[in-house]
Design a protein around this motif. Structure first.
Motif, mmCIF file in Angstrom:
data_model
loop_
_atom_site.group_PDB
_atom_site.id
_atom_site.type_symbol
_atom_site.label_atom_id
_atom_site.label_comp_id
_atom_site.label_asym_id
_atom_site.label_seq_id
_atom_site.Cartn_x
_atom_site.Cartn_y
_atom_site.Cartn_z
ATOM 1 N N PRO A 20 0.787 -1.245 0.000
ATOM 2 C CA PRO A 20 0.000 0.000 0.000
ATOM 3 C C PRO A 20 0.817 1.292 0.000
ATOM 4 N N ASP A 21 2.083 1.224 0.401
ATOM 5 C CA ASP A 21 2.916 2.428 0.389
ATOM 6 C C ASP A 21 3.580 2.667 -0.964
ATOM 7 N N ALA A 22 3.451 1.729 -1.886
ATOM 8 C CA ALA A 22 4.031 1.860 -3.222
ATOM 9 C C ALA A 22 2.971 2.447 -4.156
ATOM 10 N N CYS A 23 2.950 3.774 -4.226
ATOM 11 C CA CYS A 23 1.924 4.478 -5.001
ATOM 12 C C CYS A 23 2.570 5.297 -6.118
ATOM 13 N N GLU A 24 1.792 5.520 -7.174
ATOM 14 C CA GLU A 24 2.253 6.309 -8.309
ATOM 15 C C GLU A 24 1.138 7.235 -8.761
ATOM 16 N N LYS A 25 1.510 8.401 -9.254
ATOM 17 C CA LYS A 25 0.538 9.311 -9.843
ATOM 18 C C LYS A 25 0.307 8.891 -11.292
ATOM 19 N N TRP B 232 -9.803 0.902 -15.575
ATOM 20 C CA TRP B 232 -8.355 0.913 -15.380
ATOM 21 C C TRP B 232 -7.948 -0.143 -14.355
ATOM 22 N N VAL B 233 -8.676 -0.229 -13.242
ATOM 23 C CA VAL B 233 -8.360 -1.219 -12.202
ATOM 24 C C VAL B 233 -8.566 -2.636 -12.736
ATOM 25 N N PHE B 234 -9.585 -2.835 -13.564
ATOM 26 C CA PHE B 234 -9.813 -4.153 -14.166
ATOM 27 C C PHE B 234 -8.614 -4.554 -15.027
ATOM 28 N N ASP B 235 -8.052 -3.583 -15.758
ATOM 29 C CA ASP B 235 -6.894 -3.846 -16.613
ATOM 30 C C ASP B 235 -5.580 -3.909 -15.837
ATOM 31 N N HIS B 236 -5.575 -3.404 -14.612
ATOM 32 C CA HIS B 236 -4.378 -3.381 -13.757
ATOM 33 C C HIS B 236 -4.753 -3.972 -12.386
ATOM 34 N N PRO B 237 -5.022 -5.267 -12.313
ATOM 35 C CA PRO B 237 -5.576 -5.876 -11.097
ATOM 36 C C PRO B 237 -4.672 -5.836 -9.864
ATOM 37 N N ARG B 238 -3.391 -5.563 -10.040
ATOM 38 C CA ARG B 238 -2.495 -5.492 -8.879
ATOM 39 C C ARG B 238 -2.599 -4.150 -8.161
ATOM 40 N N TYR B 239 -3.332 -3.206 -8.747
ATOM 41 C CA TYR B 239 -3.431 -1.854 -8.194
ATOM 42 C C TYR B 239 -4.817 -1.553 -7.648
ATOM 43 N N ARG B 240 -4.852 -0.554 -6.775
ATOM 44 C CA ARG B 240 -6.111 0.031 -6.321
ATOM 45 C C ARG B 240 -5.970 1.540 -6.450
ATOM 46 N N VAL B 241 -7.077 2.227 -6.640
ATOM 47 C CA VAL B 241 -7.050 3.684 -6.757
ATOM 48 C C VAL B 241 -7.239 4.271 -5.373
ATOM 49 N N ALA B 242 -6.274 5.052 -4.921
ATOM 50 C CA ALA B 242 -6.310 5.636 -3.577
ATOM 51 C C ALA B 242 -7.051 6.968 -3.563
ATOM 52 N N SER B 243 -6.908 7.757 -4.624
ATOM 53 C CA SER B 243 -7.594 9.049 -4.716
ATOM 54 C C SER B 243 -7.634 9.478 -6.171
#
Length: 68
Positions: free
Chosen positions: A14-19, A44-55
């Motif tokens: 969860p601390d590995a975030c990108e803009k 986007w999340v469906f295409d990038h399942p390892r990620y979640r949108v934080a904001s």
């Protein structure tokens, strides 16, 4: 140009975030961006399942930041 700006974080770290950003044409209003944001981010999340949108947010992208 309207920008849908968001922060994507790895689900496993969860601390590995990108803009990140998605861009819309000039004729789209900020209100329309807000209305389209959740379905676009869900895709986007469906295409990038390892990620979640934080904001996320919609904003005008200044001409000085546009790609050459």
């Amino acid at each position: 140009m309207i920008e849908l700006a968001f922060v994507a974080c790895l689900s496993a770290a969860p601390d590995a975030c990108e803009k990140r950003s998605l861009y819309y044409a000039d004729d789209l209003s900020p209100t329309a961006c807000v209305l389209r944001a959740q379905p676009e981010l869900a895709k986007w999340v469906f295409d990038h399942p390892r990620y979640r949108v934080a904001s996320w947010s919609c904003r005008f992208r200044p001409a000085t930041e546009q790609d050459a």
